[in-house]
Design a protein around this motif. Sequence first.
Motif, PDB file in Angstrom:
ATOM      1  N   UNK A  36     -18.130  14.445   2.944  1.00 53.23           N
ATOM      2  CA  UNK A  36     -18.512  14.257   1.462  1.00 53.23           C
ATOM      3  C   UNK A  36     -18.390  12.562   1.171  1.00 53.23           C
ATOM      4  N   UNK A  37     -17.234  12.179   1.475  1.00 53.91           N
ATOM      5  CA  UNK A  37     -17.179  10.793   0.934  1.00 53.91           C
ATOM      6  C   UNK A  37     -17.444   9.601   2.093  1.00 53.91           C
ATOM      7  N   UNK A  38     -17.896   9.968   3.266  1.00 54.60           N
ATOM      8  CA  UNK A  38     -17.999   9.191   4.192  1.00 54.60           C
ATOM      9  C   UNK A  38     -16.834   8.404   4.689  1.00 54.60           C
ATOM     10  N   UNK A  39     -15.854   9.191   4.910  1.00 51.84           N
ATOM     11  CA  UNK A  39     -14.435   8.769   5.022  1.00 51.84           C
ATOM     12  C   UNK A  39     -14.043   8.936   6.217  1.00 51.84           C
ATOM     13  N   UNK A  40     -12.961   8.031   7.089  1.00 54.45           N
ATOM     14  CA  UNK A  40     -12.346   8.433   8.127  1.00 54.45           C
ATOM     15  C   UNK A  40     -11.413   9.497   7.878  1.00 54.45           C
ATOM     16  N   UNK A  41     -11.340  10.374   8.951  1.00 60.96           N
ATOM     17  CA  UNK A  41     -10.234  11.395   8.793  1.00 60.96           C
ATOM     18  C   UNK A  41      -8.740  10.799   9.114  1.00 60.96           C
ATOM     19  N   UNK A  42      -8.743   9.719   9.750  1.00 64.98           N
ATOM     20  CA  UNK A  42      -7.546   9.163  10.102  1.00 64.98           C
ATOM     21  C   UNK A  42      -7.018   8.650   8.767  1.00 64.98           C
ATOM     22  N   UNK A  70     -12.178  10.045  -4.920  1.00 66.04           N
ATOM     23  CA  UNK A  70     -12.581  10.691  -6.111  1.00 66.04           C
ATOM     24  C   UNK A  70     -12.956   9.699  -7.243  1.00 66.04           C
ATOM     25  N   UNK A  71     -11.682   8.704  -7.435  1.00 69.08           N
ATOM     26  CA  UNK A  71     -12.031   7.672  -8.693  1.00 69.08           C
ATOM     27  C   UNK A  71     -12.755   6.861  -8.151  1.00 69.08           C
ATOM     28  N   UNK A  72     -13.227   6.156  -7.025  1.00 74.64           N
ATOM     29  CA  UNK A  72     -13.848   5.456  -6.448  1.00 74.64           C
ATOM     30  C   UNK A  72     -15.413   5.719  -6.557  1.00 74.64           C
ATOM     31  N   UNK A  73     -15.593   7.179  -6.295  1.00 72.27           N
ATOM     32  CA  UNK A  73     -16.798   7.751  -6.580  1.00 72.27           C
ATOM     33  C   UNK A  73     -17.226   7.897  -7.988  1.00 72.27           C
ATOM     34  N   UNK A  74     -16.303   7.659  -8.769  1.00 75.21           N
ATOM     35  CA  UNK A  74     -16.458   7.902 -10.301  1.00 75.21           C
ATOM     36  C   UNK A  74     -16.656   9.309 -10.660  1.00 75.21           C
ATOM     37  N   UNK A  75     -15.909  10.203 -10.077  1.00 74.96           N
ATOM     38  CA  UNK A  75     -16.170  11.712 -10.233  1.00 74.96           C
ATOM     39  C   UNK A  75     -14.817  12.029 -11.037  1.00 74.96           C
ATOM     40  N   UNK A  76     -15.089  13.341 -11.608  1.00 77.42           N
ATOM     41  CA  UNK A  76     -13.563  13.798 -12.242  1.00 77.42           C
ATOM     42  C   UNK A  76     -13.145  14.726 -10.861  1.00 77.42           C
ATOM     43  N   UNK A 127      -4.574  10.207  -1.294  1.00 78.18           N
ATOM     44  CA  UNK A 127      -5.908   9.248  -0.902  1.00 78.18           C
ATOM     45  C   UNK A 127      -7.265   9.926  -1.136  1.00 78.18           C
ATOM     46  N   UNK A 128      -7.003  11.432  -1.217  1.00 80.45           N
ATOM     47  CA  UNK A 128      -8.248  12.011  -1.723  1.00 80.45           C
ATOM     48  C   UNK A 128      -8.689  11.913  -3.238  1.00 80.45           C
ATOM     49  N   UNK A 129      -7.542  11.431  -3.888  1.00 79.98           N
ATOM     50  CA  UNK A 129      -7.701  11.321  -5.280  1.00 79.98           C
ATOM     51  C   UNK A 129      -8.367   9.771  -5.468  1.00 79.98           C
ATOM     52  N   UNK A 130      -7.960   8.847  -4.679  1.00 75.62           N
ATOM     53  CA  UNK A 130      -8.499   7.594  -4.567  1.00 75.62           C
ATOM     54  C   UNK A 130     -10.028   7.670  -4.489  1.00 75.62           C
TER      55      UNK A 130
END
Length: 124
Positions: free
Chosen positions: A54-60, A12-18, A7-10
């Motif tokens: 950092x990603x403004x994502x839900x901890x859940x 990262x990809x959505x953000x367009x980061x390495x 999920x973290x990898x996803x």
Amino acid sequence: MQSIYHRIEELIKERGMTKKAFCQQLGISTGNFGDWKRGKTTPGTNKLIEIASFFDASLDWIMLGRDVQGEVLKESQDPYFFGASGQLNCQGEPLSEAERNFILEYIEFTRFRKEKNQRNSTMG
């Protein structure tokens, strides 16, 4: 079933980061990140909070892969998640004023660090 790492990898990809840039911005060693990938370890609580911020994502979602049901908590809400009772639903005792202040200061710190990292990544 997806792991926390996936999920973290996803994100990262959505953000367009390495992955390397992600690790650098959040102060994660590539060795630790590799351990997450192999399932050897998982991020600690503080790091998970920092990643979610950092990603403004839900901890859940990051931890369990599920979307938050009902009202979503946002950092901009006041008085954040303490509500009228002054405590979380899962907590047996009310938070002390010092505990509340510590949590709010930590949230402000992670917001500052996120903004600083974003400014640095656009400048460099």
